[in-house]
Every structure is written in C-alpha cells, then in structure tokens.
Design a protein around this motif. Structure first.
Motif, PDB file in Angstrom:
ATOM      1  N   GLY A 104       0.791  -1.222   0.000  1.00 44.01           N
ATOM      2  CA  GLY A 104       0.000   0.000   0.000  1.00 44.01           C
ATOM      3  C   GLY A 104       0.822   1.270   0.000  1.00 44.01           C
ATOM      4  O   GLY A 104       0.288   2.350  -0.233  1.00 44.01           O
ATOM      5  N   GLN A 105       2.133   1.158   0.249  1.00 45.97           N
ATOM      6  CA  GLN A 105       2.969   2.354   0.277  1.00 45.97           C
ATOM      7  C   GLN A 105       3.415   2.798  -1.112  1.00 45.97           C
ATOM      8  O   GLN A 105       3.904   3.905  -1.283  1.00 45.97           O
ATOM      9  CB  GLN A 105       4.209   2.108   1.139  1.00 45.97           C
ATOM     10  CG  GLN A 105       3.905   1.807   2.602  1.00 45.97           C
ATOM     11  CD  GLN A 105       5.173   1.575   3.400  1.00 45.97           C
ATOM     12  OE1 GLN A 105       6.217   2.123   3.085  1.00 45.97           O
ATOM     13  NE2 GLN A 105       5.092   0.742   4.422  1.00 45.97           N
ATOM     14  N   VAL A 106       3.270   1.922  -2.075  1.00 51.25           N
ATOM     15  CA  VAL A 106       3.780   2.220  -3.406  1.00 51.25           C
ATOM     16  C   VAL A 106       2.998   3.357  -4.048  1.00 51.25           C
ATOM     17  O   VAL A 106       3.570   4.278  -4.625  1.00 51.25           O
ATOM     18  CB  VAL A 106       3.700   0.964  -4.298  1.00 51.25           C
ATOM     19  CG1 VAL A 106       4.331   1.253  -5.651  1.00 51.25           C
ATOM     20  CG2 VAL A 106       4.391  -0.199  -3.619  1.00 51.25           C
ATOM     21  N   GLY A 107       1.682   3.289  -3.959  1.00 52.55           N
ATOM     22  CA  GLY A 107       0.860   4.348  -4.520  1.00 52.55           C
ATOM     23  C   GLY A 107       0.560   4.217  -5.994  1.00 52.55           C
ATOM     24  O   GLY A 107      -0.009   5.130  -6.607  1.00 52.55           O
ATOM     25  N   TRP A 108       0.929   3.073  -6.606  1.00 52.06           N
ATOM     26  CA  TRP A 108       0.637   2.913  -8.024  1.00 52.06           C
ATOM     27  C   TRP A 108      -0.856   2.734  -8.241  1.00 52.06           C
ATOM     28  O   TRP A 108      -1.540   2.058  -7.468  1.00 52.06           O
ATOM     29  CB  TRP A 108       1.365   1.685  -8.589  1.00 52.06           C
ATOM     30  CG  TRP A 108       2.852   1.752  -8.457  1.00 52.06           C
ATOM     31  CD1 TRP A 108       3.631   2.866  -8.477  1.00 52.06           C
ATOM     32  CD2 TRP A 108       3.737   0.647  -8.280  1.00 52.06           C
ATOM     33  NE1 TRP A 108       4.949   2.535  -8.315  1.00 52.06           N
ATOM     34  CE2 TRP A 108       5.043   1.175  -8.197  1.00 52.06           C
ATOM     35  CE3 TRP A 108       3.558  -0.720  -8.186  1.00 52.06           C
ATOM     36  CZ2 TRP A 108       6.158   0.378  -8.028  1.00 52.06           C
ATOM     37  CZ3 TRP A 108       4.672  -1.532  -8.012  1.00 52.06           C
ATOM     38  CH2 TRP A 108       5.958  -0.984  -7.940  1.00 52.06           C
ATOM     39  N   LYS A 109      -1.368   3.319  -9.317  1.00 55.18           N
ATOM     40  CA  LYS A 109      -2.780   3.212  -9.673  1.00 55.18           C
ATOM     41  C   LYS A 109      -2.892   2.711 -11.109  1.00 55.18           C
ATOM     42  O   LYS A 109      -2.299   3.291 -12.013  1.00 55.18           O
ATOM     43  CB  LYS A 109      -3.475   4.570  -9.539  1.00 55.18           C
ATOM     44  CG  LYS A 109      -3.427   5.155  -8.138  1.00 55.18           C
ATOM     45  CD  LYS A 109      -4.062   6.539  -8.095  1.00 55.18           C
ATOM     46  CE  LYS A 109      -3.966   7.143  -6.701  1.00 55.18           C
ATOM     47  NZ  LYS A 109      -4.542   8.513  -6.663  1.00 55.18           N
ATOM     48  N   LEU A 110      -3.636   1.634 -11.255  1.00 49.01           N
ATOM     49  CA  LEU A 110      -3.797   1.058 -12.595  1.00 49.01           C
ATOM     50  C   LEU A 110      -4.376   2.079 -13.563  1.00 49.01           C
ATOM     51  O   LEU A 110      -3.870   2.267 -14.671  1.00 49.01           O
ATOM     52  CB  LEU A 110      -4.701  -0.177 -12.528  1.00 49.01           C
ATOM     53  CG  LEU A 110      -5.057  -0.800 -13.876  1.00 49.01           C
ATOM     54  CD1 LEU A 110      -3.838  -1.487 -14.488  1.00 49.01           C
ATOM     55  CD2 LEU A 110      -6.182  -1.804 -13.744  1.00 49.01           C
ATOM     56  N   LEU A 111      -5.446   2.764 -13.160  1.00 46.66           N
ATOM     57  CA  LEU A 111      -6.142   3.667 -14.074  1.00 46.66           C
ATOM     58  C   LEU A 111      -5.356   4.941 -14.353  1.00 46.66           C
ATOM     59  O   LEU A 111      -5.650   5.652 -15.316  1.00 46.66           O
ATOM     60  CB  LEU A 111      -7.524   4.005 -13.522  1.00 46.66           C
ATOM     61  CG  LEU A 111      -8.452   2.810 -13.318  1.00 46.66           C
ATOM     62  CD1 LEU A 111      -9.832   3.272 -12.884  1.00 46.66           C
ATOM     63  CD2 LEU A 111      -8.556   1.950 -14.578  1.00 46.66           C
ATOM     64  N   ALA A 112      -4.347   5.229 -13.530  1.00 45.69           N
ATOM     65  CA  ALA A 112      -3.467   6.363 -13.793  1.00 45.69           C
ATOM     66  C   ALA A 112      -2.312   5.966 -14.694  1.00 45.69           C
ATOM     67  O   ALA A 112      -1.403   6.768 -14.924  1.00 45.69           O
ATOM     68  CB  ALA A 112      -2.946   6.941 -12.482  1.00 45.69           C
ATOM     69  N   GLU A 113      -2.324   4.735 -15.181  1.00 44.88           N
ATOM     70  CA  GLU A 113      -1.293   4.189 -16.071  1.00 44.88           C
ATOM     71  C   GLU A 113       0.075   4.131 -15.390  1.00 44.88           C
ATOM     72  O   GLU A 113       1.112   4.343 -16.023  1.00 44.88           O
ATOM     73  CB  GLU A 113      -1.218   4.991 -17.376  1.00 44.88           C
ATOM     74  CG  GLU A 113      -2.520   4.999 -18.157  1.00 44.88           C
ATOM     75  CD  GLU A 113      -2.378   5.655 -19.522  1.00 44.88           C
ATOM     76  OE1 GLU A 113      -1.990   4.941 -20.474  1.00 44.88           O
ATOM     77  OE2 GLU A 113      -2.649   6.865 -19.613  1.00 44.88           O
ATOM     78  N   ASP A 114       0.061   3.816 -14.100  1.00 46.99           N
ATOM     79  CA  ASP A 114       1.320   3.626 -13.389  1.00 46.99           C
ATOM     80  C   ASP A 114       1.941   2.262 -13.656  1.00 46.99           C
ATOM     81  O   ASP A 114       3.100   2.037 -13.302  1.00 46.99           O
ATOM     82  CB  ASP A 114       1.093   3.769 -11.879  1.00 46.99           C
ATOM     83  CG  ASP A 114       0.811   5.206 -11.458  1.00 46.99           C
ATOM     84  OD1 ASP A 114       1.208   6.124 -12.197  1.00 46.99           O
ATOM     85  OD2 ASP A 114       0.188   5.392 -10.400  1.00 46.99           O
ATOM     86  N   LEU A 115       1.182   1.337 -14.240  1.00 47.64           N
ATOM     87  CA  LEU A 115       1.685   0.001 -14.560  1.00 47.64           C
ATOM     88  C   LEU A 115       1.887  -0.130 -16.056  1.00 47.64           C
ATOM     89  O   LEU A 115       1.100   0.388 -16.858  1.00 47.64           O
ATOM     90  CB  LEU A 115       0.711  -1.078 -14.082  1.00 47.64           C
ATOM     91  CG  LEU A 115       0.429  -1.160 -12.590  1.00 47.64           C
ATOM     92  CD1 LEU A 115      -0.581  -2.262 -12.308  1.00 47.64           C
ATOM     93  CD2 LEU A 115       1.709  -1.403 -11.807  1.00 47.64           C
ATOM     94  N   SER A 116       2.921  -0.841 -16.424  1.00 52.47           N
ATOM     95  CA  SER A 116       3.137  -1.167 -17.833  1.00 52.47           C
ATOM     96  C   SER A 116       2.164  -2.266 -18.235  1.00 52.47           C
ATOM     97  O   SER A 116       2.096  -3.315 -17.592  1.00 52.47           O
ATOM     98  CB  SER A 116       4.581  -1.635 -18.036  1.00 52.47           C
ATOM     99  OG  SER A 116       4.763  -2.133 -19.345  1.00 52.47           O
ATOM    100  N   LEU A 117       1.411  -2.029 -19.295  1.00 48.29           N
ATOM    101  CA  LEU A 117       0.483  -3.034 -19.807  1.00 48.29           C
ATOM    102  C   LEU A 117       1.063  -3.673 -21.058  1.00 48.29           C
ATOM    103  O   LEU A 117       1.773  -3.009 -21.814  1.00 48.29           O
ATOM    104  CB  LEU A 117      -0.876  -2.400 -20.125  1.00 48.29           C
ATOM    105  CG  LEU A 117      -1.592  -1.678 -18.982  1.00 48.29           C
ATOM    106  CD1 LEU A 117      -3.003  -1.278 -19.427  1.00 48.29           C
ATOM    107  CD2 LEU A 117      -1.642  -2.515 -17.720  1.00 48.29           C
ATOM    108  N   PRO A 118       0.770  -4.961 -21.309  1.00 48.07           N
ATOM    109  CA  PRO A 118      -0.216  -5.786 -20.615  1.00 48.07           C
ATOM    110  C   PRO A 118       0.254  -6.199 -19.226  1.00 48.07           C
ATOM    111  O   PRO A 118       1.459  -6.302 -18.968  1.00 48.07           O
ATOM    112  CB  PRO A 118      -0.361  -6.999 -21.525  1.00 48.07           C
ATOM    113  CG  PRO A 118       0.984  -7.126 -22.181  1.00 48.07           C
ATOM    114  CD  PRO A 118       1.435  -5.706 -22.408  1.00 48.07           C
ATOM    115  N   ALA A 119      -0.711  -6.449 -18.360  1.00 50.61           N
ATOM    116  CA  ALA A 119      -0.398  -6.898 -17.009  1.00 50.61           C
ATOM    117  C   ALA A 119      -1.528  -7.777 -16.489  1.00 50.61           C
ATOM    118  O   ALA A 119      -2.703  -7.453 -16.656  1.00 50.61           O
ATOM    119  CB  ALA A 119      -0.205  -5.707 -16.069  1.00 50.61           C
TER     120      ALA A 119
END
Length: 422
Positions: free
Chosen positions: A31-46
C-alpha cells in the motif's frame, strides 16, 4: 540493502513498471507504493489480482470444506506463488499439493511444511531433491506409486539414504492417466511395498477423478477408492495414522466431498481434497463447473454467492486498422488460450471517470505471441490507448506467464505484489 521507502523519484523506471524485481513487497510495505492502474502507473499488458475477490474465495472454500469435515490441500501448480500459499495455509489448509520435485523445493524454500505431490516421483535427481528436503524433520511429504517398478526404484534409493518416504497408492481408470487399473496391479504394488518396510511407508490412497467426464462414472470411481482404502486398512498395511485418502481437482470437488466425507475404514482417516483454481476462479471452464455445483450441491446452495473471478489481464488498444477489428497489445505470451480466448469485460479511457462494461458483441477471435484480434462493430466507441480488462479461462496457464502480479484494491490501486516461482 533494498529500499523500503517509496518516494517520488526514488524507484527506477523498470521497477516502477513491473513491481519490485529484487523481492516481493513485505507485508508492512503493501500500500505504500501508490501505483494506480487507471493512472497508467503500470506497464500493460499486465495480469492483476483483486484483493476483495481473493478474500471471498479463500473464505468460501474454507467454509465449504468445513461443512463436510474434510481437509484442503490446494494444488499449488496453479499459481506457484508463495504469498498465495501462505494465505491458503492461514485459512486452514492442511498442506499444499504440487506436481514436481522442483515445485516442492520452491514451496519448501518459502516455508511450506507439508506437501502432497500428486504425481509419481521418478528419477535420481528428483529423488535427491526430496531426500534433501526430508532432512528437515518438520517437513512432511507424500508422493504416489502405481507400479512395482517404481516402488523398487524408490525403495532402493531411500534405503541407501537411510530415509523413509511416505507414499500413497494411486488408483486409476482405463484410458486415464497414472494409477493402478485393477486388483492384480494393486496386489503387485502392495507386494513390492512389503519388500521395503524400512524405506517406504504406505500412508494412504489417492486418485484424480478429473480424467472422467460423467458424474456417474466419477462416483463409481470414488466408491471404489473408499472400498480399496477400507480393504487395505483391514489388512493392516498402512503405516501412517491417520490414513490419508485424497482426491478432487477444481471441477468435481463437491462430488468427491460427498462420497468421501464421513468415510469409515475402521481406523483414523484424513480426507484431503486438492482443488487449486478456486482461489482465482475464472469465467470459463471453472465457472461452468461452479454453476453445476451451485445448482446441485446443498452445501454450496446455503452459502453466499459462489466463487468469483479474481484474475484479469489489462491491455491497451494499440491499433484499429479496420472498422470491425481492433488490435490489442496482449497475446499468447500473456494469457491462457487453451480453454478459450480471453473475454473482454471492461474498458477504460484514461482520464475518464471509471471503467465501463464492454459491448456484449466484442470477441477475441485469435491471438499471436503479443497481439490479440478483437472483433468489434463499425462505429463502436473505442480508440487507440483505451485500456481493456479481459477475463480468462484456465488460470493455471495464465499465472505461469508472469513473474510479478499486482494485487489491486477496490479502487484499482496496487496494494501488494505477488511473485511466482515457475
């Protein structure tokens, strides 16, 4: 020393895209990372997992098994994820089922103390791996035998090591996989076991009913298993108490529970069921199985809604070269396709309020290594850069394509990273 603080600009781009490559997140870091899928913080595909659905499925299966008074040893080959093993064990699992010596070593290295290897242990190096693990007196292991030849190989190896291996007699059916087919083969295996009393302990009986398709045939096979277990117990051949009697994949665990529960063999017994795909479920082959269970099983009918699909693939629309075809940035290297193509479920346009359901007529018609063909209709509201979530069929062959899988909360924020060890 690996970093434990998550501040803007302190995580290199590769780690930010894929998750912590050096190690999975520790519990106090979730929970400390703060990445949000919808904010495009992750490389897709995932591939992603949904925490609320994981919790639901863990609790659902624990309650189901508890109603029948049987034990659960989920098949770990589905996920090969020690963090998920730990959660299953924390929910009361008796142990973890695995398929190979390599998988067993990976699980043991991450703290799993009881493994049922639902497979035959064959080959010197595989036997060495298990023998080394058995040096730890707190580690309990079982493998299967279905031939006198295998019994003699195992007996000679473990006698030379001065160790004792627990084995389960595997029963099989004509045209199926491994397992003794008839009483004559069974007698041969039991006679061979008697030659190695110091090296091999017959701990119980095991089957895999999933090779059969009809419920009537499955019930007959299960009833045969109970009868054989009772017969061997009456002969005093089992060397473990309680005796282990094990079956059940992810499709027919309800029928196995019905037939095995409250079995009386005249000796203490542990009934161990082994479904593995329940944790993430799917919208394909296992949803069909769950629909049958919910329609026919009285225990399942009393419980809250059934198992929920907890695994999805998110990918971008990367091209719309024709009015009725969109090209999606995912393929055979990302998602299972052996039991049906991925199914589009939700679409999100970056910057919009929330994902929405995809049109019912959208369909994946084919996949290459890194591309999927999505059939659409002319005029559909879809653009390059849109994000689409796909449901899958057969989680086993999706998990093995990912080393790190983010776990998302209900707001699609990353709260943990699950690491796999295939």
């Amino acid at each position: 020393m690996r970093e434990t603080k998550y501040q803007t600009g302190t995580i290199d781009p590769l780690n930010k895209a894929l998750g912590r490559l050096a190690a999975p997140l520790a519990p106090d870091e979730a929970g400390q990372v703060g990445w949000k899928l919808l904010a495009e913080d992750l490389s897709l595909p995932a591939a992603v997992l949904y925490e609320d659905k994981l919790v639901h499925n863990l609790q659902w299966m624990r309650k189901f098994m508890g109603e029948y008074g049987v034990q659960l040893a989920p098949h770990g080959k589905t996920t090969m994820a020690p963090k998920l093993f730990a959660r299953q064990l924390d929910e009361g699992a008796w142990g973890i089922t695995l398929a190979t010596a390599h998988q067993t070593a990976a699980a043991a290295a991450h703290g799993v103390k009881r493994v049922l290897m639902a497979n035959e242990l064959v080959g010197r190096r595989n036997m060495e791996i298990v023998a080394d693990l058995l040096r730890d007196p707190s580690f309990e292991f079982f493998s299967l035998v279905d031939s006198a030849d295998l019994v003699d190989h195992l007996g000679a190896f473990f006698r030379a090591r001065g160790q004792t291996l627990q084995v389960l007699l595997e029963l099989g059916v004509e045209g199926g996989r491994t397992g003794v087919r008839d009483a004559a083969q069974q007698a041969e295996v039991l006679a061979a076991l008697a030659r190695w009393p110091d090296a091999l302990t017959l701990a119980g009986v095991e089957i895999y009913e999933g090779v059969l398709q009809q419920e009537e045939d499955i019930r007959k096979f299960l009833q045969r298993t109970v009868a054989v277990t009772r017969e061997i117990a009456a002969q005093g051949r089992f060397g473990r108490s309680p005796v282990v009697m094990s079956g059940a994949g992810s499709a027919w665990y309800d029928v196995v529970a019905e037939e095995f529960a409250r079995t009386d063999i005249g000796a203490p017994i542990e009934i161990v069921l082994r479904p593995g795909c329940y944790l993430t479920h799917d919208v394909g082959i296992y949803r069909a199985a769950q629909e049958r269970i919910l329609a026919s099983n009285p225990v399942a009918q009393k419980m809250r809604e059934g198992l929920l699909p907890a695994l999805q693939l998110w990918a971008y629309v990367q091209s719309i070269p024709e009015p009725t075809r969109a090209i999606i940035g995912m393929g055979k290297r990302d998602a299972a396709f052996d039991a049906g193509m991925p199914i589009p479920a939700r679409i999100y346009r970056p910057g919009s309020e929330a994902p929405v359901a995809t049109p019912a007529h959208w369909k994946v018609t084919g996949m290459m290594d890194q591309h999927a063909y999505l059939e659409i209709q002319a005029g559909d509201e879809v653009r390059v850069g849109d994000m689409i979530a796909f449901d899958i069929s057969h989680p086993c062959l999706t998990f093995d394509k990912w080393r790190h899988i983010p776990v998302l909360d209900s707001q699609l924020r990353v709260i943990d990273i699950v690491q796999t060890f295939f």
